[in-house]
Design an enzyme around this catalytic site. Structure first.
Site, PDB file in Angstrom:
ATOM      1  N   LYS A  79     -11.818   3.406  11.036  1.00 24.44           N
ATOM      2  CA  LYS A  79     -11.864   1.950  10.924  1.00 24.44           C
ATOM      3  C   LYS A  79     -10.842   1.433   9.915  1.00 24.44           C
ATOM      4  O   LYS A  79     -10.876   0.261   9.546  1.00 24.44           O
ATOM      5  CB  LYS A  79     -13.262   1.509  10.509  1.00 24.44           C
ATOM      6  CG  LYS A  79     -14.344   1.891  11.502  1.00 24.44           C
ATOM      7  CD  LYS A  79     -15.676   1.345  11.030  1.00 24.44           C
ATOM      8  CE  LYS A  79     -16.792   1.770  11.942  1.00 24.44           C
ATOM      9  NZ  LYS A  79     -18.085   1.195  11.536  1.00 24.44           N
ATOM     10  N   ASN A 113     -22.031   0.048  14.503  1.00 18.89           N
ATOM     11  CA  ASN A 113     -23.421  -0.243  14.843  1.00 18.89           C
ATOM     12  C   ASN A 113     -23.646  -0.427  16.343  1.00 18.89           C
ATOM     13  O   ASN A 113     -24.695  -0.067  16.871  1.00 18.89           O
ATOM     14  CB  ASN A 113     -23.880  -1.494  14.090  1.00 18.89           C
ATOM     15  CG  ASN A 113     -25.374  -1.532  13.927  1.00 18.89           C
ATOM     16  OD1 ASN A 113     -26.010  -0.511  13.698  1.00 18.89           O
ATOM     17  ND2 ASN A 113     -25.959  -2.708  14.061  1.00 18.89           N
ATOM     18  N   GLU A 128     -15.254  -1.783  15.301  1.00 14.30           N
ATOM     19  CA  GLU A 128     -15.414  -0.342  15.439  1.00 14.30           C
ATOM     20  C   GLU A 128     -14.087   0.286  15.799  1.00 14.30           C
ATOM     21  O   GLU A 128     -13.065  -0.396  15.905  1.00 14.30           O
ATOM     22  CB  GLU A 128     -16.513  -0.060  16.459  1.00 14.30           C
ATOM     23  CG  GLU A 128     -17.759  -0.894  16.159  1.00 14.30           C
ATOM     24  CD  GLU A 128     -19.051  -0.358  16.733  1.00 14.30           C
ATOM     25  OE1 GLU A 128     -19.108   0.806  17.153  1.00 14.30           O
ATOM     26  OE2 GLU A 128     -20.030  -1.135  16.742  1.00 14.30           O
ATOM     27  N   ARG A 131     -28.493  -2.471   8.794  1.00 15.84           N
ATOM     28  CA  ARG A 131     -27.836  -2.804  10.057  1.00 15.84           C
ATOM     29  C   ARG A 131     -28.871  -3.184  11.101  1.00 15.84           C
ATOM     30  O   ARG A 131     -29.886  -2.485  11.258  1.00 15.84           O
ATOM     31  CB  ARG A 131     -27.034  -1.600  10.571  1.00 15.84           C
ATOM     32  CG  ARG A 131     -25.950  -1.109   9.624  1.00 15.84           C
ATOM     33  CD  ARG A 131     -25.417   0.237  10.111  1.00 15.84           C
ATOM     34  NE  ARG A 131     -24.486   0.832   9.171  1.00 15.84           N
ATOM     35  CZ  ARG A 131     -23.170   0.773   9.276  1.00 15.84           C
ATOM     36  NH1 ARG A 131     -22.629   0.142  10.298  1.00 15.84           N
ATOM     37  NH2 ARG A 131     -22.391   1.349   8.379  1.00 15.84           N
TER      38      ARG A 131
END
Length: 279
Positions: free
Chosen positions: A51, A165, A3, A265
């Site tokens: 990212k 996530n 992340e 996810r």
């Protein structure tokens, strides 16, 4: 998937190893750029955008990479053994007299003109850890699709860049709603505070080797009940409230944490603390 805070740490490590140094070795092991030779050029800087990683090189070039699920960049001293994986997983090597940066399992690796970086990152929303952070713009983008589930909206990098996530699950817990609740159904005032909290959490973890979200809460339920306990009242070994804790008791109410899929996810939530739809 790494992340925003993890990618920023990677960019910092690469910048410290490469910036200001002349490349003595360059090896891009992807078919499209296999013949590109950056040897003799100076690395100007390495920066993170959400990212994405942007390594800017003398001559107006940028090496753009993305780690996705299991990519990584490792930095080694000249005599150090490479330990990031087998040789066939290496996608990039950038070396100078003092350090060698090796990119493993990079699903995205491209060489482009620095003036054309927007081709790679122009679609991104405001970066939670970047100089362009603009909470108002992020809020507007999230509200543009009020019917969209909150969890999906938070990880859409076009809304705000850097949330993955882990933070998705933790932020929904801190907001006391399930990730499947539509953005437009959030209680008044919760979404702006959630955007602010997202920035606080990523900044708090940008220099931490082990991520934690139990250091702060900052949100209250619509009825005024306090949020999760602060870091001082949480067991030291518990660094996350829900992510990765399926079937374990909630740190706040004791209910078993649940796990389900959302958009491919793994998504964790507490049925006792979080209101809203769920599978």
């Amino acid at each position: 998937m790494p992340e925003g805070d993890t990618v920023l740490r990677t960019a910092t490590r690469l910048h410290e190893a490469l910036a200001g140094q002349v490349l003595t070795r360059s090896d891009l092991r992807v078919p499209r750029f296999a013949t590109a030779d950056l040897t003799g050029r100076t690395v100007l800087d390495v920066t993170a955008r959400g990212k994405h990683l942007l390594t800017r090189i003398e001559g107006g070039l940028t090496l753009h990479s993305h780690l996705r699920m299991d990519g990584s960049w490792r930095v080694y001293d000249p005599d150090e053994r490479w330990r990031g994986g087998p040789g066939h997983q290496i996608r990039a090597i950038l070396a100078n007299a003092e350090h060698t940066a090796v990119g493993y399992r990079l699903p995205v690796l491209e060489l482009l003109r620095t003036s054309e970086e927007s081709r790679a990152v122009g679609h991104l929303g405001p970066d939670l850890l970047g100089p362009d952070w603009a909470p108002g713009i992020a809020l507007d983008r999230l509200l543009a699709a009020p019917e969209r589930p909150l969890g999906e909206a938070l990880v859409d990098q076009r809304n705000l860049a850097g949330i993955g996530n882990v933070y998705k699950c933790e932020l929904c817990f801190l907001a006391r709603v399930t990730p499947w609740l539509p953005v437009g159904a959030l209680p008044d005032g919760v979404l702006p505070r959630l955007v602010t909290l997202a920035e606080r959490l990523l900044h708090a973890n940008r220099d931490r080797p082990t991520r934690t979200t139990t250091i702060t809460s900052g949100l209250r339920t619509p009825t005024g009940h306090p949020g999760p306990p602060t870091g001082a009242s949480v067991r030291v070994q518990e660094r996350l409230y829900v992510y990765g804790r399926a079937r374990r008791p909630c740190l706040r109410c004791g209910a078993p944490i649940r796990l389900a899929d959302q958009g491919g996810r793994p998504t964790y939530w507490c049925p006792g603390c979080q209101s809203g739809p769920a599978p």
